[in-house]
Design a protein around this motif. Structure first.
Motif, PDB file in Angstrom:
ATOM      1  N   SER A 122       0.892  -1.130  -0.032  1.00 32.89           N
ATOM      2  CA  SER A 122       0.209  -0.058   0.019  1.00 32.89           C
ATOM      3  C   SER A 122       0.901   1.299   0.004  1.00 32.89           C
ATOM      4  O   SER A 122       2.034   1.194   0.433  1.00 32.89           O
ATOM      5  N   ALA A 123       0.385   2.387  -0.253  1.00 33.33           N
ATOM      6  CA  ALA A 123       1.041   3.717  -0.383  1.00 33.33           C
ATOM      7  C   ALA A 123       0.042   4.648  -0.087  1.00 33.33           C
ATOM      8  O   ALA A 123      -1.093   4.717  -0.659  1.00 33.33           O
ATOM      9  N   GLU A 124       0.365   5.689   0.761  1.00 34.63           N
ATOM     10  CA  GLU A 124      -0.454   6.706   1.272  1.00 34.63           C
ATOM     11  C   GLU A 124       0.252   8.051   1.478  1.00 34.63           C
ATOM     12  O   GLU A 124       1.266   7.879   2.058  1.00 34.63           O
ATOM     13  N   ARG A 125      -0.496   9.105   1.351  1.00 35.94           N
ATOM     14  CA  ARG A 125       0.227  10.421   1.468  1.00 35.94           C
ATOM     15  C   ARG A 125      -0.257  10.849   2.918  1.00 35.94           C
ATOM     16  O   ARG A 125      -1.500  11.145   3.367  1.00 35.94           O
ATOM     17  N   LEU A 126       0.803  11.068   3.683  1.00 38.03           N
ATOM     18  CA  LEU A 126       0.790  11.487   5.055  1.00 38.03           C
ATOM     19  C   LEU A 126       0.457  12.914   5.239  1.00 38.03           C
ATOM     20  O   LEU A 126       0.074  13.406   6.230  1.00 38.03           O
ATOM     21  N   VAL A 137       4.177   0.705   2.354  1.00 37.66           N
ATOM     22  CA  VAL A 137       4.387  -0.523   3.247  1.00 37.66           C
ATOM     23  C   VAL A 137       4.627  -1.666   2.461  1.00 37.66           C
ATOM     24  O   VAL A 137       4.043  -1.682   1.051  1.00 37.66           O
ATOM     25  N   VAL A 138       5.897  -2.468   2.393  1.00 38.92           N
ATOM     26  CA  VAL A 138       6.276  -3.361   1.491  1.00 38.92           C
ATOM     27  C   VAL A 138       5.967  -4.613   2.333  1.00 38.92           C
ATOM     28  O   VAL A 138       6.310  -4.994   3.345  1.00 38.92           O
ATOM     29  N   GLY A 139       5.699  -5.720   1.441  1.00 40.19           N
ATOM     30  CA  GLY A 139       5.264  -7.033   1.788  1.00 40.19           C
ATOM     31  C   GLY A 139       5.668  -7.905   0.902  1.00 40.19           C
ATOM     32  O   GLY A 139       6.580  -7.843  -0.146  1.00 40.19           O
ATOM     33  N   GLY A 140       5.232  -8.952   0.695  1.00 41.97           N
ATOM     34  CA  GLY A 140       5.424 -10.192  -0.346  1.00 41.97           C
ATOM     35  C   GLY A 140       6.246 -11.263   0.447  1.00 41.97           C
ATOM     36  O   GLY A 140       7.088 -11.193   1.430  1.00 41.97           O
ATOM     37  N   LEU A 198       6.889  -4.250   5.948  1.00 41.05           N
ATOM     38  CA  LEU A 198       8.015  -3.006   6.388  1.00 41.05           C
ATOM     39  C   LEU A 198       7.414  -1.909   6.118  1.00 41.05           C
ATOM     40  O   LEU A 198       6.703  -1.496   4.895  1.00 41.05           O
ATOM     41  N   THR A 199       7.252  -0.915   7.049  1.00 42.00           N
ATOM     42  CA  THR A 199       6.768   0.518   6.596  1.00 42.00           C
ATOM     43  C   THR A 199       8.064   1.449   6.712  1.00 42.00           C
ATOM     44  O   THR A 199       8.728   1.561   7.475  1.00 42.00           O
ATOM     45  N   LEU A 200       7.958   2.259   5.626  1.00 41.00           N
ATOM     46  CA  LEU A 200       8.689   3.210   5.002  1.00 41.00           C
ATOM     47  C   LEU A 200       8.072   4.540   4.939  1.00 41.00           C
ATOM     48  O   LEU A 200       7.012   4.714   4.201  1.00 41.00           O
ATOM     49  N   ASP A 201       8.490   5.685   5.414  1.00 43.32           N
ATOM     50  CA  ASP A 201       7.987   7.130   5.298  1.00 43.32           C
ATOM     51  C   ASP A 201       9.056   8.011   4.258  1.00 43.32           C
ATOM     52  O   ASP A 201      10.066   7.962   4.857  1.00 43.32           O
ATOM     53  N   LEU A 202       8.689   8.195   3.204  1.00 44.30           N
ATOM     54  CA  LEU A 202       9.725   8.875   2.213  1.00 44.30           C
ATOM     55  C   LEU A 202       9.238  10.171   2.005  1.00 44.30           C
ATOM     56  O   LEU A 202       7.952  10.633   1.669  1.00 44.30           O
ATOM     57  N   ALA A 241       2.410   1.865  -6.393  1.00 43.74           N
ATOM     58  CA  ALA A 241       1.139   1.323  -6.306  1.00 43.74           C
ATOM     59  C   ALA A 241       1.474  -0.132  -6.053  1.00 43.74           C
ATOM     60  O   ALA A 241       2.397  -0.934  -6.077  1.00 43.74           O
ATOM     61  N   PRO A 242       0.175  -0.930  -5.465  1.00 45.58           N
ATOM     62  CA  PRO A 242       0.353  -2.249  -4.974  1.00 45.58           C
ATOM     63  C   PRO A 242       0.939  -3.070  -6.270  1.00 45.58           C
ATOM     64  O   PRO A 242       0.611  -2.999  -7.321  1.00 45.58           O
ATOM     65  N   GLY A 243       1.879  -3.990  -5.865  1.00 47.13           N
ATOM     66  CA  GLY A 243       2.483  -4.779  -6.752  1.00 47.13           C
ATOM     67  C   GLY A 243       3.894  -4.396  -7.262  1.00 47.13           C
ATOM     68  O   GLY A 243       4.463  -5.206  -7.905  1.00 47.13           O
TER      69      GLY A 243
END
Length: 306
Positions: A34-38, A46-49, A118-122, A139-141
């Motif tokens: 997922s990706a969202e603007r804070l 958020v990175v997974g897989g 894993l959550t990253l704020d960029l 984007a997801p994927g």
């Protein structure tokens, strides 16, 4: 080295010995979940897989990973090492002259050991930079290749006062440190000073009641200038201070002089580094960082601190 010497091939077996001396560079392969603007300048990815099963987290509050960006000329192939990580050396060997793998360091905002996410704020600034535009379009994927983690700072729970200073690039690490203090040392005292572009870039932070949070707005000013002034204006606390100071290199250099030379803060009680430098990309900053460190050491030697 003269030009002819530079052109001579290495002695027989030299390349093989070099390869044996350095372990192959392998990256964990994940995907964007997922990706969202804070805020106006911060995007959370958020990175997974399945590939994240190879990721071993760090316990440090400033834990960071290096995102690896592969140029389109590499194609879709991702050769693997025996441990399942992506063989970056094999990819680099296929690139045409002028292309290269590029790395950018980012703080681990959170890691869930159950979901292996894993959550990253960029930080993003429109089309400026490399990782920012990627995060803005994530984007997801989408593929994510990462190295690490590294890191070496966690708040000293026995300190009398915690000083956390940084710009937006250090905000994720400061947020993690504040959350840890709130959970493990709710009576902690301290100050966090964070420089962001404007009010729309402030984030909600969890901190102990005794830790005040001061936001500095850069606006159209020079990055780091207001941050240095804000820290200089702080009354110096009694007791043992543990400080975390990271951000733009020029500002960090001034802050290190302030804390080490003027305030007398022992080096062992200070985590400090330039995350980035005005006018330089990440590769340029890494190339110049040794000279930057040398100039700081000279300053502290002149003050009798080394």
């Amino acid at each position: 080295m003269d030009e002819m010497a530079a052109r001579r091939p290495p002695p027989p077996g030299r390349l093989d010995r070099d390869r044996l001396a350095r372990p192959p560079s392998g990256a964990v392969r994940g995907v964007v979940v997922s990706a969202e603007r804070l805020s106006t300048s911060m995007v959370r990815v958020v990175v997974g897989g399945d590939g994240m099963r190879a990721f071993a987290p760090s316990d440090h509050a400033d834990s960071y990973v290096k995102l690896v960006f592969v140029p389109p000329s590499a194609g879709p192939a991702r050769p693997l090492l025996d441990d399942g990580r992506v063989d970056l050396d094999a990819i680099a060997a296929t690139l045409p002259p002028g292309d290269q793998l590029r790395r950018r360091s980012y703080t681990v905002r959170a890691f869930d050991p159950t979901t292996r996410r894993l959550t990253l704020d960029l930080v993003v600034h429109g089309d400026e930079g490399l990782a920012g535009p990627w995060a803005d379009r994530a984007a997801p994927g989408d593929e994510v290749l990462l190295l690490g983690p590294g890191g070496d700072y966690s708040p000293d729970l026995s300190a009398d006062h915690h000083l956390l200073v940084g710009d937006a690039s250090a905000l994720p690490a400061i947020a993690v440190a504040l959350e840890r203090l709130a959970a493990s040392a709710p009576g902690a005292q301290g100050t966090a000073v964070v420089e962001v572009h404007g009010p729309d870039d402030e984030l909600g932070l969890t901190a102990p009641a005794g830790v005040s949070i001061r936001w500095v707005h850069q606006g159209i000013g020079v990055a780091g200038l207001g941050l240095v002034e804000a820290v200089r204006d702080l009354p110096w606390p009694d007791g043992r201070v543990h400080a975390f100071v990271h951000g733009e290199a020029g500002a960090v250099k001034e802050l290190r002089h302030l804390l080490r030379v003027e305030r007398g803060l022992p080096r062992a009680q200070l985590s400090i580094s330039g995350y980035w430098r005005l006018g330089a990309d990440d590769e340029g900053w890494r190339a110049a960082k040794r000279d930057w460190n040398r100039s700081i050491e000279h300053d502290e030697q002149a003050a009798g601190l080394i």
